[in-house]
Structures are given as C-alpha cells and as structure tokens.
Scaffold this active site. Sequence first.
Site, short mmCIF file in Angstrom:
data_model
loop_
_atom_site.label_atom_id
_atom_site.label_comp_id
_atom_site.label_asym_id
_atom_site.label_seq_id
_atom_site.Cartn_x
_atom_site.Cartn_y
_atom_site.Cartn_z
N ASN A 1 0.87 -1.18 0.00
CA ASN A 1 0.00 0.00 0.00
C ASN A 1 0.91 1.24 0.00
O ASN A 1 1.48 1.60 1.02
CB ASN A 1 -0.87 -0.06 1.27
CG ASN A 1 -1.85 1.08 1.36
OD1 ASN A 1 -1.75 2.06 0.62
ND2 ASN A 1 -2.79 0.98 2.28
N ARG B 1 -7.14 18.61 5.11
CA ARG B 1 -7.81 19.02 3.87
C ARG B 1 -9.11 19.75 4.18
O ARG B 1 -9.83 19.37 5.10
CB ARG B 1 -8.13 17.80 3.00
CG ARG B 1 -6.92 17.18 2.36
CD ARG B 1 -7.26 15.90 1.62
NE ARG B 1 -6.49 14.79 2.13
CZ ARG B 1 -6.79 13.50 1.96
NH1 ARG B 1 -7.87 13.16 1.30
NH2 ARG B 1 -6.03 12.57 2.47
N HIS C 1 -11.52 5.76 -0.87
CA HIS C 1 -11.76 4.96 0.33
C HIS C 1 -12.63 3.74 0.03
O HIS C 1 -13.20 3.14 0.93
CB HIS C 1 -12.48 5.77 1.44
CG HIS C 1 -11.63 6.75 2.15
ND1 HIS C 1 -12.15 7.84 2.83
CD2 HIS C 1 -10.29 6.84 2.31
CE1 HIS C 1 -11.17 8.53 3.36
NE2 HIS C 1 -10.03 7.96 3.06
N ARG D 1 -2.41 -1.96 -3.69
CA ARG D 1 -3.46 -0.93 -3.67
C ARG D 1 -3.08 0.12 -4.71
O ARG D 1 -1.96 0.63 -4.71
CB ARG D 1 -3.53 -0.27 -2.30
CG ARG D 1 -4.44 0.93 -2.27
CD ARG D 1 -4.52 1.52 -0.89
NE ARG D 1 -5.33 2.70 -0.88
CZ ARG D 1 -4.88 3.93 -0.57
NH1 ARG D 1 -3.63 4.11 -0.23
NH2 ARG D 1 -5.69 4.95 -0.60
N GLU E 1 -8.42 -2.63 5.67
CA GLU E 1 -8.23 -2.53 4.22
C GLU E 1 -7.28 -3.60 3.71
O GLU E 1 -7.46 -4.14 2.62
CB GLU E 1 -7.68 -1.15 3.85
CG GLU E 1 -8.73 -0.07 3.91
CD GLU E 1 -8.12 1.31 3.81
OE1 GLU E 1 -8.10 1.86 2.71
OE2 GLU E 1 -7.68 1.85 4.84
#
Length: 399
Positions: A9, A240, A179, A90, A383
């Site tokens: 990842n 963000r 996501h 990923r 994940e």
Amino acid sequence: MNRHVLVINVGSSSLKYSLVDTDHGTALGSGLVERIGEPDGSVHHRGPDGDTDTAREVRSHEDALRLALDAFATHGPSLDDAGLGAIGHRVVHGGDRFSAPTLIDDELVRAVEELVPLAPLHNPANLECIQVARRLFPNLPHVAVFDTAFHQTLPPHVYTYAVPREWAEDHRIRRYGFHGTSVGFVSGEAARMLGKPLEDCRLIVLHLGNGASATAVDGGRSVETSMGFTPLAGLVMGTRSGDLDPAIPLHLHLRLGWKVEDIDRVLNRESGVKGIVGHNDFRELSRLRDEGDPDAGLAFDIYCHRIRKYVGAYFAVLGGIDAVVFTGGVGENDAQVRSASLRGLTRLGIEVEDERNRVRSREPRAVSAEGSEVAVLVVPTNEEWEIARQALAVAEAAV
Ligand code: AMP
C-alpha cells in the site's frame, strides 16, 4: 493455493506492507517505510519477535520495497516459508476504467500510466512498486485493487458535475470517490452485525481517518459519496478543507495574486482541522478542547457539523437507512465525534447511547440506544484484509 498474500500500500512518500492470512484477516508481519525520498527515512517492522525501528535514507519507492523485503528476511516471518498465493497492490486511481480488482499485466500497467494525470502523486508511486515487485516475484500473480472501484456504481446524475459536457468527455472530470476498499469491507461487516443480507441494507458509511469521507451504500452498491474528482472534496479532514465555494481559489489567485501551487498545498496540507487549530491529530484536538481552547472547540464543531449535514443529505438520498457506520482512526476511537455528529437526529431514528459509545474497544460494536430505529455501528476497518481477499480471489480465478 497458498492463502497468504503480501499487500503493498504505497502513498506519495510512504509504503505500508503486510503479510496477510486471508482466512483470519491477521497480519503475520507488517511494517511502514516513511519519508521516502528524504535523508531521514525510517523502517518500522512488526514481526513474530516484536517491533524493530531502523533509521536510514530511503531514496525511492523501489528502495522502500527492497527494505520491506529485507525486514522480512532479517526479522521474519520468512516470505519463502509463508508461501505466497498473490501480491495485492493498492492502486489509488482506476479512473472510470476499473470497477473490479484486476490481474496485473503489461496492458494494465499502460492503463494505469494513462491515469497518472488524475492522481499525479499516487499512481506513479504505485506503478514503480508494481514494476519492482513483478521483477522480484515474477512467478506470482500480482493484482491491482483500486480505491475508486467500489464507487463505479454511482449513477450518472451523481458522478456528473454541472459543468460543460466537454469537461467530462475531454478531460475525464467527474466524481470518482475514494476509500472504496474500506467502505466495501465495513459494509459487509455491518450487514453481518445487522443480521441481514447486504443486498437488503441501506447504510451511511463514515470513514473518518486522516482523510474522511461519507458514502451512501444501497444494497452493497455505492450510490453517493463525498469525495469527488479528487480526495479533497466533502467532509472536513485532518489537513484538507473538504467542500468549499469553488470561487475561493479563483479569488485567491486572480484578486490576491496567490500562486496556484500554493493554493493547492494549503488546501491539501494546511487546511481542515489543522488550518483552524494548528494540529491535525484528534487526540491533540481533544486535549486542547478539554483545556478550553476556543479554536479547538470551533474546529471540532465545524468537523461534526459537516458530518451531520452529509448524514441528513444521504438519509434523503437513500430514503431511509438501517445503520450509520463509523470507521477509520477517528471514527473508531473518538466517542465525542460520534455523539456530536449525530446529535439532534432522533427524528431520523438515529440515537447514540452515551454509555455504550464511551466504551473503548477494538471490536465491531453497536453504540445506538436500545430501540433506536437506526443502528449506529463502530466497525474497525481492515483494508489490508480486503485487498488480500480480493487479490487472492482474482489470482485463484486466473489459474
Ligand atoms: P487513519 O487514517 O484511519 O489511520 O486515522 C488516523 C487518525 O486517527 C489520526 O490522525 C488521529 O487523528 C485519529 N486517531 C487515532 N487514534 C485516535 C484516538 N485514540 N482518539 C482519537 N483520534 C484518534
């Protein structure tokens, strides 16, 4: 076939890796290489004998991957002995081309290269690691698992922005959503907790981590999501801004003379909770709020208000829901965020039970009041497990 998968990842300056037992979702060995491209990089590895930290320069993503493999060789577990069934990569952006995990071949590499303009920081790093891993493990199936794939079920009136048609046709400007791997995983877990087939569940999934997003999931399909063309849109995040009037960046540039690169940096790295209070870690935010810091209180209120707005909006999109599902570092751990975000929604059948909500646990759990029409669930995301399972399924189908 071997049921262990190495999951890779890659972020713009970090690489997470995990050797996953796909039957149980456990990591037999894992680690994180940080500050790639800088002289003060580090490798943190967790193996059977505990944790080890090594400080050293990490020149490139290729370097990072080699260091990860060295860590397995030195500290265990041995990848040779584990017997890998696949390597799962990923990949952040699959554009509108990839709606499912895909076996990596030269054609896939070319397709992901074409998508670089959509994810200029992430896709090149993903590609570099894919190419190195294919060279190092030429006999194993490599599978790309896309963060955007789960949202390829969004209907056209949700993914199309109200701008001239050519923007979409010529420049692929549309809502993609991110996501997806996490949202897919926790949706499945939530359905199991509700005791219903996923096809019959309407869920609002709130993935609140460093990045944050809300997704409306109808029968296991994403039908609306808060991130957009990029992961900058939607909820307030650690650094963000999330949603803002699109004229603000224009104002900063055209009237105040700001450089576009600076606006980009500030909106992505110096805004959100950090922009208001100076910190992006919610543990620090909580401490400052407890001390009565007014900026921390304001940041918390802005953050939770945005979530509540999205919950209301997605309730309307779905026409009613079975559960609100919290996941991600903040969603799993911050009881105050959970209760403040859902406060005042009893008319929608959403009611958090304070005592249950305060209990700290790593287990999936319900924190809604007895008799609450809508379940409020906390589901730790995994994940890596989802990527490993998807990678193995693709690898098995390819045999
Ligand atoms: P993630 O991106 O899912 O790993 O989430 C990382 C974020 O989760 C961190 O930046 C923290 O703000 C937040 N977080 C982690 N642990 C806690 C905790 N115990 N309480 C509140 N927030 C936490």
